[in-house]
Design a protein around this motif. Structure first.
Motif, mmCIF file in Angstrom:
data_model
loop_
_atom_site.group_PDB
_atom_site.id
_atom_site.type_symbol
_atom_site.label_atom_id
_atom_site.label_comp_id
_atom_site.label_asym_id
_atom_site.label_seq_id
_atom_site.Cartn_x
_atom_site.Cartn_y
_atom_site.Cartn_z
ATOM 1 N N LYS A 184 70.541 24.755 61.620
ATOM 2 C CA LYS A 184 70.751 25.902 62.714
ATOM 3 C C LYS A 184 69.150 25.937 63.265
ATOM 4 O O LYS A 184 68.188 26.182 62.358
ATOM 5 C CB LYS A 184 71.107 26.804 62.212
ATOM 6 N N TRP A 210 73.025 33.833 57.396
ATOM 7 C CA TRP A 210 72.545 32.778 56.753
ATOM 8 C C TRP A 210 73.442 32.768 55.538
ATOM 9 O O TRP A 210 73.192 33.919 54.701
ATOM 10 C CB TRP A 210 71.081 32.902 56.789
ATOM 11 N N LYS A 211 73.742 31.668 55.059
ATOM 12 C CA LYS A 211 74.348 31.506 53.670
ATOM 13 C C LYS A 211 73.295 30.631 52.899
ATOM 14 O O LYS A 211 72.988 29.670 53.515
ATOM 15 C CB LYS A 211 75.674 30.775 53.882
ATOM 16 N N ASP A 225 72.133 26.775 53.578
ATOM 17 C CA ASP A 225 72.145 26.501 54.926
ATOM 18 C C ASP A 225 70.793 25.643 55.295
ATOM 19 O O ASP A 225 69.516 26.229 54.757
ATOM 20 C CB ASP A 225 72.092 27.670 55.856
ATOM 21 N N THR A 245 65.231 25.757 53.929
ATOM 22 C CA THR A 245 66.544 25.894 53.434
ATOM 23 C C THR A 245 66.711 27.310 52.903
ATOM 24 O O THR A 245 65.791 27.893 52.338
ATOM 25 C CB THR A 245 66.601 24.866 52.089
#
Ligand code: SF4
Length: 508
Positions: free
Chosen positions: A317, A332-333, A336, A477
């Motif tokens: 993203k 956000w996870k 990701d 990340t």
């Protein structure tokens, strides 16, 4: 006794300077070959991406003659001095070797980062030329001087371990207990150097010396272990990789590329064991002087690098840091992959400490952290038109003790490498902020994403000053998301289980 061989001071100085410049941008080929093979086998997408960044970065550095990592290390030199050699100098050996270090680190075309501080317990003043180095000299028979030169990263050196074991204690058990506690701040995949025996200081020295050896685990496994030490190396290699820690601690099949062991007899009452990791920025070189002049290392062939070219993940993203909202951060996870764009602040140990001191004195801060991202970095100085020199992340864990203070100042995002502690993860969840990680050891590649850099505060801190960077597609990340899910805790567990259940390492 034959005639003495004269080793000129300038030959030793020039050879050491050349070797240090060389290792700042050329990885040893054995490391690159082993990492290339591990990259091919790797099944964890996050770890594979991190390895691709390290490999691509390595090739870029070899081409551009710029440092592999922004931490250009503390210099370790091992001299095996032939007894028939005399040094033609009125200086001490330490002074001569340090002159080589000074020249290498201040090389105008590839200035390396000066990371050494004198007066370590108190003022911690930077010596500005990365001297002194840590020198070990051994007198051996012969007419030549054999030199091992290494530049050891702080992140990996910080994870060095030592245990005075009882004679019957298990070395394997200790290593398997200890490696997970070392976290990812040592930037795996790398090697573990293990020193067994001697005394406390001898075991540590053996561990460091073991890291000077070539990676040959693949060959060892192919021909089969023949001695107890070789069997121990193979056992530790398999079991450490089965822990699932993986590249950068992101969970994966390769945590170590080799285990190196050196031994020395010890007292019957004990069994000293030391373990020192070597990181993604494995840097060492070896040469011999025989009195005929300086030694210059041969340039490696660029086509020997694996054909790996990292490119941003299409699933990543894009994030606009200039218009960042708490809602976006909360979306956000963990795991990701993001590409950061816009402005971020930088800061590391010394800047955080100064902010803390200023707040304690009630002084106004020179920077507003509300809604901002901070990148934990201490870049290399730029050369020849660069915006900034190599600028990879430093270990975020060291900033844990400042996180409460920083999120209290309105900080929204932190960027670094390696894991955050339990307490910090909780603070992140309570404030609904996020911690992102960049790949340690991919510093030149990361620096390419930095399009503008300017100092905004604490200029006197040098590489530790607060900068504002403008970045374009900087790869990171999500390591701890706003709910407190922590990749460094969760991913290795997943991969440990997959490795065991699916027999991934046996098939590899
Ligand atoms: S690769 Fe990691 S541990 Fe090694 S020098 Fe760079 S930042 Fe430090």
């Amino acid at each position: 006794m034959g005639e003495m061989v004269t080793i000129r001071e300038t030959d030793l100085v020039e050879s050491i300077a050349d070797a240090l410049q060389y290792i700042s941008y050329f990885h040893p080929m054995d490391y690159i070959r082993a990492l290339g093979a591990a990259w091919e086998r790797e099944q964890s997408p996050a770890a594979k991406d991190a390895m691709a960044q390290v490999l691509t970065n390595s090739r870029m550095c070899a081409e551009g003659h710029r440092p592999i990592c922004q931490d250009t290390g503390i210099v370790n030199v091992f001299l095996k001095w032939g007894q028939n050699c005399r040094l033609d100098s009125d200086k001490s050996m330490q002074e001569v070797v340090d002159e080589g270090v000074r020249r290498a680190y201040n090389h105008p075309e590839n200035k390396l980062r000066a990371s050494i501080v004198a007066d370590p317990a108190f003022t911690r003043r930077n010596t500005r030329d990365n001297t002194p180095c840590v020198l070990n000299v051994e007198l051996v028979p012969g007419d030549t001087v054999a030199v091992d030169v290494a530049a050891k990263g702080g992140g990996s050196e910080n994870k060095s371990k030592f245990k005075m074991m009882n004679p019957s204690d298990s070395i394997v058990d200790w290593v398997l207990e200890t490696v997970p506690q070392m976290g990812a701040g040592w930037c795996p995949p790398g090697q573990l150097g293990i020193g067994i025996g001697g005394t406390a200081e001898k075991a540590l020295l053996l561990a460091k010396e073991a890291l000077m050896e070539e990676i040959d685990m693949h060959e060892l496994k192919a021909r089969g272990a023949q001695t107890d030490t070789e069997r121990l190396r193979v056992e530790l290699f398999d079991k450490v990789n089965a822990l699932g820690i993986g590249a950068q601690g992101l969970g994966g099949m390769t945590t170590v590329l080799d285990i190196k062991i050196k031994e020395w007899p010890c007292h019957a009452a004990g069994k000293p064991v030391a373990m020192i990791p070597n990181c993604s920025a494995t840097r060492h070189a070896h040469f011999t002087l025989d009195g005929s002049g300086p030694s210059f290392l041969e340039t490696p062939q660029l086509d020997e690098w694996p054909q790996v070219t990292w490119a941003p993940d299409r699933a990543a993203k894009r994030v606009d840091l200039d218009h960042l909202t708490p809602a976006e951060v909360q979306s956000w996870k963990h795991g990701d992959r993001l590409l950061l764009n816009g402005a971020m602040l930088t800061g590391r140990d010394a800047a955080h400490k100064r902010i803390q001191d200023m707040l304690a004195k009630g002084e106004p801060l020179p920077v507003d952290f509300r809604g901002r991202a901070i990148y934990y970095v201490g870049p290399v100085d730029p050369v020849m038109g660069e915006v900034v020199g190599p600028a990879g992340p430093t270990t975020a864990t060291r900033m844990d003790k400042f996180t409460d203070m920083m999120v209290g100042l309105g900080l929204l995002v932190m960027i670094g490498k390696a894991e955050r502690g339990q307490g910090t993860t909780q603070i992140i969840a309570e404030h609904k902020v996020a911690y992102l990680m960049a790949v340690g050891g991919a510093a030149y590649l990361v620096a390419r994403a930095i399009k503008e850099a300017r100092v905004v505060a604490f200029e006197d801190l040098g590489m530790e000053a607060i900068y504002e960077f403008r970045v374009k597609d900087m790869p990171v990340t999500v390591a701890v998301d706003a709910e407190g899910n922590n990749v460094h805790q969760l991913a290795p567990l997943v991969w440990r289980e997959r490795i065991a259940k699916e027999g991934l390492l046996e098939r590899a």
